[in-house]
Design an enzyme around this catalytic site. Sequence first.
Site, short mmCIF file in Angstrom:
data_model
loop_
_atom_site.label_atom_id
_atom_site.label_comp_id
_atom_site.label_asym_id
_atom_site.label_seq_id
_atom_site.Cartn_x
_atom_site.Cartn_y
_atom_site.Cartn_z
N CYS A 150 0.81 -1.22 0.00
CA CYS A 150 0.00 0.00 0.00
C CYS A 150 0.84 1.27 0.00
O CYS A 150 0.43 2.29 -0.59
CB CYS A 150 -0.95 0.00 1.19
SG CYS A 150 -0.18 -0.35 2.79
N HIS A 243 -2.05 6.87 3.77
CA HIS A 243 -0.59 6.94 3.92
C HIS A 243 -0.08 8.22 3.25
O HIS A 243 -0.29 8.45 2.05
CB HIS A 243 0.07 5.73 3.24
CG HIS A 243 -0.13 4.45 3.97
ND1 HIS A 243 -0.73 4.35 5.21
CD2 HIS A 243 0.21 3.16 3.63
CE1 HIS A 243 -0.75 3.08 5.59
NE2 HIS A 243 -0.19 2.34 4.65
#
Length: 345
Positions: A150, A243
């Site tokens: 990710c 993120h």
Amino acid sequence: MTVAVGILGATGAVGQRLVQLLAPHPEFEIRALTASEASAGRSYGDASKWRIESPIPDAVAEMTVTETTPEAVPDDLDLLFSSLPSDIGREVEPAFCEAGYVVSSNSSNARTADDVPLTVPEVNADHIDLIERQRDERGWDGALVKNPNCSTITMVPPLAALDDAFGLDRVTVATLQAVSGAGYDGVTSMEIIDNAIPHIGGEENKMETESRKLLGEFDGASVSWHDTRVEASCNRIPTLDGHLENVWVETTADATVEEAAEAMESYPSLELYSSPDQLVHVFEDPERPQPRLDRTLEGGMAVAAGGLRSTDGGLQFNCLAHNTLRGAAGASLLNGELLAEKGYI
């Protein structure tokens, strides 16, 4: 055409996101859900401990969870999505492929294997044809396709745009990663509240290797990894989702901030059902992107960038993506849609 799909590891954080994305999908229909032996035989609504913000789909909630074995799932499924822990995926996914199933996997095992496609469809869709080599060498009727980590997914689209326009010589990245990236039980509140953890096991290596494979050239039989140098430092912070990454690049050709922004914003998306209209959005506001404000951009499937500035020999920028949508479940879903478009299912 309706594509019959199953989800391996359906009760976890990414498995639940897959349910959320697949339940309303116009082409894919959930026909099977698997989990651990302890969950097998229970209804999905009972076994999943649903934690997604949207309600659990009624039809899925009533489905019975099966064990994660080829014998336990229907043999007429067209596609399986895997969100298994990597140690389990390493053993189980090849067994499904040997049994003839096509698997789009978010698990980290085998991502850098020479005959396994590691794809972000907008960046390297042609790598999907490694399936032909994979089937020849392994004797599988099925196939295994991976999406990357990710945190890697977050930075690779902006990097691909810069590489196409100016070339890449070196990449350095420091991440600020949300707690959901560790799964529901990955980080306790006592560890992360009022804190930051400057290490995520194995994460740096994933970013440093997977990005180079994704940016590499496919000659029809193998992938030549990109020769840029990638260095990563990964940190866990107390945000729930999204993120955020600080990236420094040294480019082969000189690039102004304006030229870099144009390269990112004009980098093409695809016409897959789940693709964002615009893959990379660049903010001029130096305080953006921010996880709370920008992680759900285009349904959580786009990448946000900002903070672009010139450095000695290159550029610095920040980028952000929703780690369980674009970075995990959504990435697997896009690979599944690519498999369908390319005729592999």
